[in-house]
Scaffold this motif. Structure first.
Motif, PDB file in Angstrom:
ATOM      1  N   HIS A   1       0.836  -1.197   0.000  1.00 38.35           N
ATOM      2  CA  HIS A   1       0.000   0.000   0.000  1.00 38.35           C
ATOM      3  C   HIS A   1       0.873   1.250   0.000  1.00 38.35           C
ATOM      4  CE1 HIS A   1      -3.285   2.751   0.874  1.00 38.35           C
ATOM      5  NE2 HIS A   1      -2.528   3.268   1.832  1.00 38.35           N
ATOM      6  N   GLU A   2       1.886   1.265   0.828  1.00 39.13           N
ATOM      7  CA  GLU A   2       2.761   2.435   0.908  1.00 39.13           C
ATOM      8  C   GLU A   2       3.479   2.678  -0.413  1.00 39.13           C
ATOM      9  OE1 GLU A   2       5.129   1.084   4.064  1.00 39.13           O
ATOM     10  OE2 GLU A   2       3.634   1.496   5.615  1.00 39.13           O
ATOM     11  N   ASP A   3       3.943   1.597  -1.048  1.00 41.34           N
ATOM     12  CA  ASP A   3       4.614   1.729  -2.333  1.00 41.34           C
ATOM     13  C   ASP A   3       3.667   2.275  -3.390  1.00 41.34           C
ATOM     14  OD1 ASP A   3       6.884   0.754  -1.170  1.00 41.34           O
ATOM     15  OD2 ASP A   3       6.659  -1.289  -1.964  1.00 41.34           O
ATOM     16  N   ARG A   4       2.445   1.789  -3.365  1.00 48.26           N
ATOM     17  CA  ARG A   4       1.440   2.248  -4.339  1.00 48.26           C
ATOM     18  C   ARG A   4       1.158   3.733  -4.172  1.00 48.26           C
ATOM     19  NH1 ARG A   4      -4.434   1.569  -3.450  1.00 48.26           N
ATOM     20  NH2 ARG A   4      -5.537   2.065  -5.385  1.00 48.26           N
ATOM     21  N   VAL A   5       1.002   4.177  -2.927  1.00 48.37           N
ATOM     22  CA  VAL A   5       0.755   5.596  -2.660  1.00 48.37           C
ATOM     23  C   VAL A   5       1.936   6.431  -3.128  1.00 48.37           C
ATOM     24  CG1 VAL A   5       0.471   7.322  -0.840  1.00 48.37           C
ATOM     25  CG2 VAL A   5      -0.823   5.178  -0.744  1.00 48.37           C
ATOM     26  N   ALA A   6       3.136   6.010  -2.767  1.00 46.08           N
ATOM     27  CA  ALA A   6       4.330   6.777  -3.121  1.00 46.08           C
ATOM     28  C   ALA A   6       4.517   6.852  -4.631  1.00 46.08           C
ATOM     29  CB  ALA A   6       5.558   6.151  -2.468  1.00 46.08           C
ATOM     30  N   GLN A   7       4.286   5.748  -5.322  1.00 44.99           N
ATOM     31  CA  GLN A   7       4.468   5.731  -6.773  1.00 44.99           C
ATOM     32  C   GLN A   7       3.450   6.634  -7.463  1.00 44.99           C
ATOM     33  OE1 GLN A   7       4.338   1.827  -8.499  1.00 44.99           O
ATOM     34  NE2 GLN A   7       4.754   2.550 -10.576  1.00 44.99           N
ATOM     35  N   ALA A   8       2.191   6.553  -7.032  1.00 43.74           N
ATOM     36  CA  ALA A   8       1.146   7.360  -7.660  1.00 43.74           C
ATOM     37  C   ALA A   8       1.318   8.847  -7.368  1.00 43.74           C
ATOM     38  CB  ALA A   8      -0.231   6.895  -7.175  1.00 43.74           C
TER      39      ALA A   8
ATOM     40  N   ALA B   1       4.706   5.617   4.927  1.00 47.39           N
ATOM     41  CA  ALA B   1       5.293   4.504   5.684  1.00 47.39           C
ATOM     42  C   ALA B   1       5.460   4.824   7.160  1.00 47.39           C
ATOM     43  CB  ALA B   1       6.653   4.136   5.080  1.00 47.39           C
ATOM     44  N   ARG B   2       5.218   6.101   7.546  1.00 53.36           N
ATOM     45  CA  ARG B   2       5.455   6.495   8.942  1.00 53.36           C
ATOM     46  C   ARG B   2       4.288   7.352   9.436  1.00 53.36           C
ATOM     47  NH1 ARG B   2      11.349   8.952   9.576  1.00 53.36           N
ATOM     48  NH2 ARG B   2      10.741   8.687  11.764  1.00 53.36           N
ATOM     49  N   ALA B   3       3.236   6.683   9.801  1.00 49.81           N
ATOM     50  CA  ALA B   3       2.056   7.392  10.301  1.00 49.81           C
ATOM     51  C   ALA B   3       2.326   7.939  11.700  1.00 49.81           C
ATOM     52  CB  ALA B   3       0.852   6.457  10.332  1.00 49.81           C
ATOM     53  N   PRO B   4       2.050   9.217  11.925  1.00 47.56           N
ATOM     54  CA  PRO B   4       2.257   9.787  13.262  1.00 47.56           C
ATOM     55  C   PRO B   4       1.141   9.375  14.215  1.00 47.56           C
ATOM     56  CG  PRO B   4       1.262  11.417  11.833  1.00 47.56           C
ATOM     57  CD  PRO B   4       1.521  10.204  10.972  1.00 47.56           C
ATOM     58  N   LEU B   5       1.311   9.689  15.474  1.00 47.55           N
ATOM     59  CA  LEU B   5       0.248   9.450  16.443  1.00 47.55           C
ATOM     60  C   LEU B   5      -0.959  10.311  16.104  1.00 47.55           C
ATOM     61  CD1 LEU B   5       2.295   9.435  19.781  1.00 47.55           C
ATOM     62  CD2 LEU B   5       1.389   7.448  18.535  1.00 47.55           C
TER      63      LEU B   5
ATOM     64  N   GLN C   1     -18.227  16.576  -2.038  1.00 50.94           N
ATOM     65  CA  GLN C   1     -18.586  15.293  -1.462  1.00 50.94           C
ATOM     66  C   GLN C   1     -17.575  14.248  -1.901  1.00 50.94           C
ATOM     67  OE1 GLN C   1     -22.441  13.894  -2.620  1.00 50.94           O
ATOM     68  NE2 GLN C   1     -22.298  11.996  -1.428  1.00 50.94           N
ATOM     69  N   VAL C   2     -17.096  13.433  -0.961  1.00 51.16           N
ATOM     70  CA  VAL C   2     -16.133  12.386  -1.293  1.00 51.16           C
ATOM     71  C   VAL C   2     -16.460  11.114  -0.519  1.00 51.16           C
ATOM     72  CG1 VAL C   2     -14.263  14.028  -1.749  1.00 51.16           C
ATOM     73  CG2 VAL C   2     -14.464  12.982   0.514  1.00 51.16           C
ATOM     74  N   THR C   3     -16.033  10.003  -1.087  1.00 46.66           N
ATOM     75  CA  THR C   3     -15.995   8.722  -0.386  1.00 46.66           C
ATOM     76  C   THR C   3     -14.581   8.184  -0.520  1.00 46.66           C
ATOM     77  OG1 THR C   3     -18.331   8.191  -0.760  1.00 46.66           O
ATOM     78  CG2 THR C   3     -16.837   6.351  -0.317  1.00 46.66           C
ATOM     79  N   ILE C   4     -13.944   7.922   0.600  1.00 46.89           N
ATOM     80  CA  ILE C   4     -12.608   7.310   0.601  1.00 46.89           C
ATOM     81  C   ILE C   4     -12.789   5.888   1.123  1.00 46.89           C
ATOM     82  CG2 ILE C   4     -10.243   7.423   1.444  1.00 46.89           C
ATOM     83  CD1 ILE C   4     -10.999   9.686  -0.469  1.00 46.89           C
ATOM     84  N   HIS C   5     -12.628   4.936   0.212  1.00 50.69           N
ATOM     85  CA  HIS C   5     -12.952   3.543   0.507  1.00 50.69           C
ATOM     86  C   HIS C   5     -11.675   2.743   0.769  1.00 50.69           C
ATOM     87  CE1 HIS C   5     -15.458  -0.025   0.433  1.00 50.69           C
ATOM     88  NE2 HIS C   5     -14.726  -0.575  -0.518  1.00 50.69           N
ATOM     89  N   ARG C   6     -11.505   2.302   1.987  1.00 52.44           N
ATOM     90  CA  ARG C   6     -10.427   1.397   2.413  1.00 52.44           C
ATOM     91  C   ARG C   6      -9.049   1.805   1.909  1.00 52.44           C
ATOM     92  NH1 ARG C   6     -14.071  -4.084   1.574  1.00 52.44           N
ATOM     93  NH2 ARG C   6     -15.588  -3.569   3.185  1.00 52.44           N
ATOM     94  N   ASN C   7      -8.495   1.096   0.921  1.00 55.73           N
ATOM     95  CA  ASN C   7      -7.100   1.352   0.548  1.00 55.73           C
ATOM     96  C   ASN C   7      -6.901   2.609  -0.285  1.00 55.73           C
ATOM     97  OD1 ASN C   7      -8.065   0.523  -1.911  1.00 55.73           O
ATOM     98  ND2 ASN C   7      -6.716  -1.259  -2.105  1.00 55.73           N
ATOM     99  N   GLU C   8      -7.940   3.434  -0.386  1.00 55.04           N
ATOM    100  CA  GLU C   8      -7.771   4.763  -0.973  1.00 55.04           C
ATOM    101  C   GLU C   8      -7.202   5.749   0.051  1.00 55.04           C
ATOM    102  OE1 GLU C   8     -11.301   4.696  -4.361  1.00 55.04           O
ATOM    103  OE2 GLU C   8     -11.705   5.581  -2.389  1.00 55.04           O
ATOM    104  N   HIS C   9      -7.194   5.365   1.333  1.00 56.28           N
ATOM    105  CA  HIS C   9      -6.600   6.207   2.366  1.00 56.28           C
ATOM    106  C   HIS C   9      -5.091   6.332   2.153  1.00 56.28           C
ATOM    107  CE1 HIS C   9     -10.439   5.465   4.444  1.00 56.28           C
ATOM    108  NE2 HIS C   9     -10.156   6.537   5.150  1.00 56.28           N
ATOM    109  N   PHE C  10      -4.525   7.392   2.663  1.00 60.37           N
ATOM    110  CA  PHE C  10      -3.088   7.632   2.518  1.00 60.37           C
ATOM    111  C   PHE C  10      -2.285   6.677   3.395  1.00 60.37           C
ATOM    112  CE2 PHE C  10       0.827   9.961   3.712  1.00 60.37           C
ATOM    113  CZ  PHE C  10       1.347  10.216   2.450  1.00 60.37           C
ATOM    114  N   TYR C  11      -2.673   6.571   4.663  1.00 58.98           N
ATOM    115  CA  TYR C  11      -1.943   5.708   5.591  1.00 58.98           C
ATOM    116  C   TYR C  11      -2.513   4.297   5.597  1.00 58.98           C
ATOM    117  CZ  TYR C  11       0.513   9.699   7.668  1.00 58.98           C
ATOM    118  OH  TYR C  11       1.310  10.792   7.876  1.00 58.98           O
ATOM    119  N   ALA C  12      -1.626   3.310   5.636  1.00 60.67           N
ATOM    120  CA  ALA C  12      -2.051   1.911   5.674  1.00 60.67           C
ATOM    121  C   ALA C  12      -2.900   1.628   6.910  1.00 60.67           C
ATOM    122  CB  ALA C  12      -0.832   0.992   5.644  1.00 60.67           C
TER     123      ALA C  12
END
Length: 324
Positions: A6-13, A39-43, A136-147
């Protein structure tokens, strides 16, 4: 999907400055504008009780108007294990509705009162991306930025204030794996409807002494136009849809102008004029043709009502009302 994929996909896109989809553009904003690393989600950032109380106080009137709609929306979606959230324009959660059985789950996710769900804090997500893009948006599962957020589906709609500025986001989030994108689309439609109802209710209470005229324009996503008209027939307020449709000030206080100038020439019957004409005819009918009584019911002077009747082609003879 494994976390590293997931992180690689986000970074590449996110590499291309000319991201071809809105989702990729949001991922790129998260990385480039906000400096986030998938790859490094904060608190999770959460306001303390004092800070949250201050946010509430700033929007106290708005939140009071929104609460009945939040309750109604929650009653519709609570059987499916959803969390209903209302945020301010910066993505701070002000109000929530959640079943006790689901509370621990959403608290663990960070979907809780006082948390920050802006794009700057959480990257691409329903609340933050809705506010960043004003749509209006829908962010569905792996469309989120952080894993860590890919187990969520979030359906959001913006709420615009009477001054034309973005005031809040309405969110329904779910962690149910059996919620398909089609099911989420049904929830998203209800979220959008509830957001528009909150927006309209807050517009009305913001102009307590004005007459509110409504109209519909085909082809607009937020097609209910609202204009506040005072006792002197001056348009003193307009919601975002009306501002866009009539080329008014985009934001801020509306410069008062004659309602007849706003709604069109007298020989062109607009949606606003039809609504106004119907309101005047109803008032005259209830008053059995008594113009003075109808004027009092409408909250205007007798002379003002006569001017409107002349402009709208309405006779004071009750027997002719249906023919006008």
């Amino acid at each position: 999907m494994p976390e590293h994929r997931h992180e690689d996909r986000v970074a590449q896109a996110s590499q291309s400055p000319g991201a071809v989809t809105r989702l990729a553009a949001s991922w790129r904003r998260s990385m480039v504008k906000h400096g986030l690393d998938p790859a490094r989600a904060p608190l999770v950032r959460r306001l303390d009780a004092r800070e949250l109380a201050e946010r509430h106080e700033r929007l106290d009137g708005f939140v009071a108007v929104a609460r009945p709609q939040l309750d109604h929306l929650f009653q519709l979606v609570c059987p499916t294990g959803c969390n209903v959230l209302l945020t301010d324009s910066t993505g701070i959660v002000l109000e929530q509705r959640v079943n006790e059985a689901d509370a621990a789950t959403f608290r663990d996710w960070g979907l809780w009162a006082g948390t920050d769900w802006s794009e700057a804090a959480e990257g691409t997500n329903g609340i933050g991306t809705c506010l960043a893009e004003g749509r209006q948006v829908t962010i569905h599962r792996n469309e989120h930025f952080y894993a860590r957020n890919t187990g969520l589906s979030c359906m959001d709609a913006p709420i615009w204030g009477p001054d034309g500025r973005l005031i809040a986001a309405l969110d329904v989030s779910t962690a149910r794996l059996d919620h398909s994108e089609r099911w989420n689309a049904l929830i998203a439609a209800q979220v959008a409807q509830s957001a528009r109802q909150i927006e309209a209710a807050f517009f009305r209470v913001s102009f307590p002494c004005a007459r509110i005229i409504t109209a519909q324009i085909d082809g607009m996503d937020d097609a209910t136009l609202l204009v506040a008209v005072d006792k002197d027939d001056l348009a003193i307020g307009a919601n975002r849809a009306a501002r866009r449709a009539y080329g008014l000030e985009k934001e801020g206080q509306l410069r008062p102008r004659p309602a007849s100038d706003l709604f069109g020439r007298e020989d062109e019957v607009t949606g606003f004029e039809r609504a106004e004409r119907a309101a005047v005819i109803r008032a005259l009918a209830r008053a059995e043709g008594n113009v003075s009584a109808a004027a009092r019911a409408l909250g205007v002077g007798r002379a003002t009502l006569y001017r409107r009747m002349t402009r709208l082609g309405i006779s004071e003879n009750r027997g002719r009302l249906s023919q006008g």
